[in-house]
Scaffold this motif. Sequence first.
Motif, short mmCIF file in Angstrom:
data_model
loop_
_atom_site.label_atom_id
_atom_site.label_comp_id
_atom_site.label_asym_id
_atom_site.label_seq_id
_atom_site.Cartn_x
_atom_site.Cartn_y
_atom_site.Cartn_z
N VAL A 1 0.86 -1.34 0.15
CA VAL A 1 -0.02 0.07 0.06
C VAL A 1 0.74 1.38 -0.10
O VAL A 1 0.01 2.45 -0.11
CB VAL A 1 -1.04 0.00 1.43
N CYS A 2 2.13 1.08 0.03
CA CYS A 2 3.02 2.30 0.00
C CYS A 2 4.35 1.90 -0.61
O CYS A 2 4.94 0.82 -0.08
CB CYS A 2 3.33 2.81 1.28
N GLU A 3 4.82 2.63 -1.77
CA GLU A 3 6.00 2.34 -2.20
C GLU A 3 7.19 3.44 -2.25
O GLU A 3 8.10 3.38 -2.91
CB GLU A 3 5.95 1.80 -3.64
N VAL A 4 6.71 4.57 -1.37
CA VAL A 4 7.51 5.71 -1.21
C VAL A 4 8.45 5.52 -0.02
O VAL A 4 7.96 4.89 0.91
CB VAL A 4 6.80 6.83 -1.10
N ALA A 5 9.67 5.60 0.02
CA ALA A 5 10.67 5.63 0.81
C ALA A 5 10.35 6.56 2.16
O ALA A 5 10.61 6.15 3.22
CB ALA A 5 12.04 5.94 0.26
N GLN A 6 9.95 7.66 1.83
CA GLN A 6 9.85 8.43 3.01
C GLN A 6 8.64 9.56 2.48
O GLN A 6 8.76 10.00 1.49
CB GLN A 6 11.00 9.19 3.70
N GLY A 7 7.98 10.21 3.38
CA GLY A 7 7.08 11.38 2.98
C GLY A 7 5.99 11.81 4.00
O GLY A 7 6.23 11.44 5.29
N LYS A 8 4.89 12.19 3.58
CA LYS A 8 3.94 12.71 4.48
C LYS A 8 2.60 12.32 3.95
O LYS A 8 2.41 12.58 2.45
CB LYS A 8 3.94 14.34 4.79
N THR A 9 1.64 11.74 4.52
CA THR A 9 0.43 11.49 3.95
C THR A 9 -1.06 11.49 4.92
O THR A 9 -0.46 11.59 6.19
CB THR A 9 0.39 9.94 3.31
N SER A 10 -2.05 11.36 4.40
CA SER A 10 -3.26 11.40 5.38
C SER A 10 -3.77 9.68 5.25
O SER A 10 -4.51 9.50 6.22
CB SER A 10 -4.25 12.16 4.86
#
Length: 421
Positions: free
Chosen positions: A92-101
Amino acid sequence: MNIAVPTPPALDMLVQSDRARTTLYTDRALFEEEMVKVFENTWVWVAHASELAKPGDFKTAHVGLQPVIVVRDRKNAVHVHVNRCRHRAATVCEVAQGKTSSFVCPYHGWAYALDGSLRGVPFEAGYDGQLDKTQFSLRSLRVEEYNGLIFATFKDDIEPLVDFLGGAKKWIDLFIKQGAGFPLVSLGEHKFRFPGNWKIQLENTTDAYHFPLVHKSFLSAADRETEDSWDIMNKGGFVEDLGNGHSVMVMMPELVDLEENLDAPIPEKFEALAAELRADYPEEQVRRIVRAVGGCGFNLNLFPNLGCSAAFFRVLQPVSVDETEIRHVALGMAGGPAAANRARLRIHEFFQGPMGFGTPDDAEIWDRVQHGAQGGRDLWVMLHRGLSHEESLPEGGRRSDVSAETGMRAAYAQWKRLMGA
């Protein structure tokens, strides 16, 4: 505290008190077993608090071979979720790092809140009212934090993190002092892979014996002041078994506590930095910052996957029996002087950076160990250096000289306990 438990005879043929079989590096079935018995049955480091500074901040990581998401929710609680949709298993997530809701599966759109609960399912009417969303949250791990270090475990009935860390806690506290009064913060990372088993790197963090040999190029390229400070074989340092597989290697006793000896002369290589800092900070704070710029004088190994090494985190991630990923996380002073953080990054680049002197040399040796391990598989890897003069400490640990293999013996004793549990 280490608790002696009976181990299967087969494990005694693999690991003894002063040696280990080469097959620990090469046996695929053994690797698959330890991914479960070791990594899924102990506390594993997954993040530093600065990487999740605000609600919605997240990063991806692994616990053993299982992909996970580390995220801070709107109530400021940190969660670690298995990165797998409960519908058809897509990440459900393939981004190494970030911000999400939220996290939304790209396959069928199942949507999960930051706490892992299932919030939305497209075309839910197709389930004819038989879908109980409360039964399909992301699988979450138990999470605990100590002094900014965040750990997770699949084992619900495991001892509290503070008990697992045991004798390592005081060294974590000392390591964090390199913030010089500012919060410690990740300044970024780089990662690489080497063709070798994860335990080869695990051995390396508290191995001073190799330093003047493998890192001769670094010592030759450094200025005389740096070369003298890294004469670690002649400074009275030591290696200590801290229990539960953890160990510490003290290379520079004079830099164990960075808040001591602030009246000592400022090293020549930092005089320009000190002069720049004096424009904005009083002398005592200048000295505190300068003393912390180079990091602390020890390496701390936290079993099974984190090295707190001088001025950075070294994170090991098993990939396969003969491949390991390494992440080097550079550390700085949050809200601290830009000049000091620049100096820390330049020092990091010089040794640990991808074009530095230390990392390529280490990676070459790890590669050679894995290659050599293909020969003489019935031979032992010897871990007996320093054993003859190792001393027992009142608090239960063991200590020997700085070049001893005490740290490796500690790690393999914990490996054996977990594999035999």
